[in-house]
Design an enzyme around this catalytic site. Sequence first.
Site, PDB file in Angstrom:
ATOM      1  CD  GLU A   1      -2.869   2.873  -5.300  1.00  0.00           C
ATOM      2  OE1 GLU A   1      -1.971   2.705  -5.234  1.00  0.00           O
ATOM      3  OE2 GLU A   1      -3.879   2.002  -5.652  1.00  0.00           O
TER       4      GLU A   1
ATOM      5  CG  HIS B   1      -2.777  -1.215  -7.074  1.00  0.00           C
ATOM      6  ND1 HIS B   1      -3.079  -0.643  -5.948  1.00  0.00           N
ATOM      7  CD2 HIS B   1      -3.044  -2.440  -6.521  1.00  0.00           C
ATOM      8  CE1 HIS B   1      -3.793  -1.073  -4.744  1.00  0.00           C
ATOM      9  NE2 HIS B   1      -3.517  -2.640  -5.217  1.00  0.00           N
ATOM     10  CD  GLN B   2       1.381  -4.032 -14.359  1.00  0.00           C
ATOM     11  OE1 GLN B   2       1.422  -3.072 -14.884  1.00  0.00           O
ATOM     12  NE2 GLN B   2       1.449  -5.306 -14.785  1.00  0.00           N
TER      13      GLN B   2
ATOM     14  CG  PHE C   1      -4.862  -7.362  -8.659  1.00  0.00           C
ATOM     15  CD1 PHE C   1      -4.773  -5.872  -8.851  1.00  0.00           C
ATOM     16  CD2 PHE C   1      -5.951  -7.744  -9.126  1.00  0.00           C
ATOM     17  CE1 PHE C   1      -5.261  -4.875  -9.700  1.00  0.00           C
ATOM     18  CE2 PHE C   1      -6.743  -6.641 -10.124  1.00  0.00           C
ATOM     19  CZ  PHE C   1      -6.311  -5.513 -10.276  1.00  0.00           C
TER      20      PHE C   1
ATOM     21  NE  ARG D   1      -4.330  -1.403  -0.001  1.00  0.00           N
ATOM     22  CZ  ARG D   1      -4.280  -2.368  -0.817  1.00  0.00           C
ATOM     23  NH1 ARG D   1      -3.372  -2.525  -1.550  1.00  0.00           N
ATOM     24  NH2 ARG D   1      -5.596  -3.071  -0.720  1.00  0.00           N
TER      25      ARG D   1
HETATM   26  P1  NAD Z   1      -1.783 -11.302   5.050  1.00  0.00           P
HETATM   27  O1  NAD Z   1      -2.861 -10.729   5.868  1.00  0.00           O
HETATM   28  O2  NAD Z   1      -1.857 -12.568   4.556  1.00  0.00           O
HETATM   29  O3  NAD Z   1      -0.283 -10.935   5.490  1.00  0.00           O
HETATM   30  C1  NAD Z   1      -0.080  -9.759   6.054  1.00  0.00           C
HETATM   31  C2  NAD Z   1       1.042  -9.974   7.240  1.00  0.00           C
HETATM   32  O4  NAD Z   1       1.424  -8.486   7.612  1.00  0.00           O
HETATM   33  C3  NAD Z   1       0.650 -10.636   8.188  1.00  0.00           C
HETATM   34  O5  NAD Z   1       1.560 -11.727   8.491  1.00  0.00           O
HETATM   35  C4  NAD Z   1       0.659  -9.949   9.410  1.00  0.00           C
HETATM   36  O6  NAD Z   1       1.070 -10.310  10.707  1.00  0.00           O
HETATM   37  C5  NAD Z   1       1.597  -9.008   9.088  1.00  0.00           C
HETATM   38  N1  NAD Z   1       1.742  -7.589   9.770  1.00  0.00           N
HETATM   39  C6  NAD Z   1       0.732  -7.150  10.362  1.00  0.00           C
HETATM   40  N2  NAD Z   1       1.047  -5.611  10.949  1.00  0.00           N
HETATM   41  C7  NAD Z   1       2.443  -5.761  10.799  1.00  0.00           C
HETATM   42  C8  NAD Z   1       3.427  -4.703  11.228  1.00  0.00           C
HETATM   43  N3  NAD Z   1       2.966  -3.849  11.995  1.00  0.00           N
HETATM   44  N4  NAD Z   1       4.637  -5.043  10.759  1.00  0.00           N
HETATM   45  C9  NAD Z   1       4.930  -6.233  10.249  1.00  0.00           C
HETATM   46  N5  NAD Z   1       3.964  -7.203   9.772  1.00  0.00           N
HETATM   47  C10 NAD Z   1       2.833  -6.985   9.986  1.00  0.00           C
HETATM   48  O7  NAD Z   1      -1.793 -10.126   3.756  1.00  0.00           O
HETATM   49  P2  NAD Z   1      -1.378 -10.355   2.230  1.00  0.00           P
HETATM   50  O8  NAD Z   1      -2.368 -11.314   1.561  1.00  0.00           O
HETATM   51  O9  NAD Z   1      -0.087 -11.077   2.321  1.00  0.00           O
HETATM   52  O10 NAD Z   1      -1.359  -9.001   1.584  1.00  0.00           O
HETATM   53  C11 NAD Z   1      -0.355  -8.176   2.207  1.00  0.00           C
HETATM   54  C12 NAD Z   1      -0.801  -6.691   1.581  1.00  0.00           C
HETATM   55  O11 NAD Z   1      -0.759  -6.713   0.279  1.00  0.00           O
HETATM   56  C13 NAD Z   1      -2.105  -6.351   1.831  1.00  0.00           C
HETATM   57  O12 NAD Z   1      -2.455  -5.772   3.051  1.00  0.00           O
HETATM   58  C14 NAD Z   1      -2.564  -5.292   0.636  1.00  0.00           C
HETATM   59  O13 NAD Z   1      -2.423  -4.105   1.053  1.00  0.00           O
HETATM   60  C15 NAD Z   1      -1.424  -5.578  -0.204  1.00  0.00           C
HETATM   61  N6  NAD Z   1      -1.958  -6.249  -1.736  1.00  0.00           N
HETATM   62  C16 NAD Z   1      -1.415  -5.527  -2.737  1.00  0.00           C
HETATM   63  C17 NAD Z   1      -1.998  -6.083  -3.991  1.00  0.00           C
HETATM   64  C18 NAD Z   1      -1.635  -5.341  -5.250  1.00  0.00           C
HETATM   65  O14 NAD Z   1      -2.108  -5.705  -6.187  1.00  0.00           O
HETATM   66  N7  NAD Z   1      -0.496  -4.579  -5.314  1.00  0.00           N
HETATM   67  C19 NAD Z   1      -2.830  -7.364  -4.097  1.00  0.00           C
HETATM   68  C20 NAD Z   1      -2.978  -7.813  -2.776  1.00  0.00           C
HETATM   69  C21 NAD Z   1      -2.520  -7.564  -1.905  1.00  0.00           C
END
Ligand code: NAD
Length: 339
Positions: free
Chosen positions: A270, A302-303, A305, A241
């Site tokens: 964004e 933001h691609q 995914f 993010r």
């Molecule tokens: P997830 O919930 O499986 O994993 C997130 C991890 O972050 C967890 O292990 C959690 O314990 C950890 N976490 C929480 N707070 C934290 C902190 N303060 N410091 C360190 N780690 C911490 O989520 P995910 O599916 O792995 O997705 C991660 C992020 O990727 C999402 O939150 C989303 O914002 C982003 N995302 C981006 C896209 C994209 O297209 N660019 C697509 C999907 C997800």
Amino acid sequence: MKENISLSKQKISFFSTQPYDRIFFEKHNTGLELEFFETQLNDLTINLIQNTTIVCVFVNDVVNATVIEALAEKQVKIIALRCAGFNNVDLEAAKKHGIRVCRVPAYSPEAVAEHAMAMILTLNRKIHKAYNRVREQNFSLNGLLGFDLHGKTIGIVGTGNIGKAFSKIAKGFGCKILAYDIVVNPEMEADGVRFVTLETIFKESDIISLHCPLNDKTSHIINKNSLAQMKDNVMIINTSRGGLIDTSDIIAALKKGKVGYLGIDVYEQEEKLFFRDLSENIIQDDDIQRLMSFPNVLVTAHQAFFTNEALTQIALVTLGNIQDLLKNKEIENKAAQLI
Ligand code: NAD
């Protein structure tokens, strides 16, 4: 006892939709009425909602307390996020108004992890420059020098679904993996990943990849203080993010040459830019223009995914979540149900 919602004639109003959303949701729909709006959901567009109990939103829709109050007045019962992150939804406000909120916790972690690695390889081996050069019959290699990924230290912040998938890919390249998460993953530890403090990640990593959610603790986790602790010429990758990085601080670090490479698939501001064609417009956001002007910065909109497999899963899981909630069941995958 939760309120039962009738399944028949239910309509889902989708916001921030693109042609591909329509294709994947229509393909996997099983009997619900689907209504697609291109516009973002916010307090100005809320009046588009008529006779709908379900609203489906994406990463940049504004679902704050004001919007939620208006949704409640319009008898909306379900907010279905067709994404994993939910930092744009005021969950407390939804709870107060009895609106159920669900998301797609893991549709294809590999899609995002593979994009993060694609950004690393592109920045390192300067593929974006090589592509243009060769097309202009410039076959010189000057300025394209890269480094071996093998043996380098990669620091992963957040080892959930995506961080874990990314770690496997990076291990395959022969990298040493450091990880920081609020919860240590024993499976990854057993696989040779060393869980360390955030400070150690900053100090020892050649490449830092962000995979944690955006929240109060992680907002601007990359700022002038953390940047000062990093190795000179560090590479930073953010597919998570935009708000994880303080944009002015990273620009300053790039100008000083402290940051050697930056790959971002997400950007703090964004929502005013991404997912639309602005090629005929004058961009008013000077920070993104500055970022795009650096030769060592790669921006994608933001691609990460955006794969066939991920869009299929997003449609199937979102529709499944809604069907479960309509039948007044709990969603089987606990992580999908936020309220
Ligand atoms: P997830 O919930 O499986 O994993 C997130 C991890 O972050 C967890 O292990 C959690 O314990 C950890 N976490 C929480 N707070 C934290 C902190 N303060 N410091 C360190 N780690 C911490 O989520 P995910 O599916 O792995 O997705 C991660 C992020 O990727 C999402 O939150 C989303 O914002 C982003 N995302 C981006 C896209 C994209 O297209 N660019 C697509 C999907 C997800």
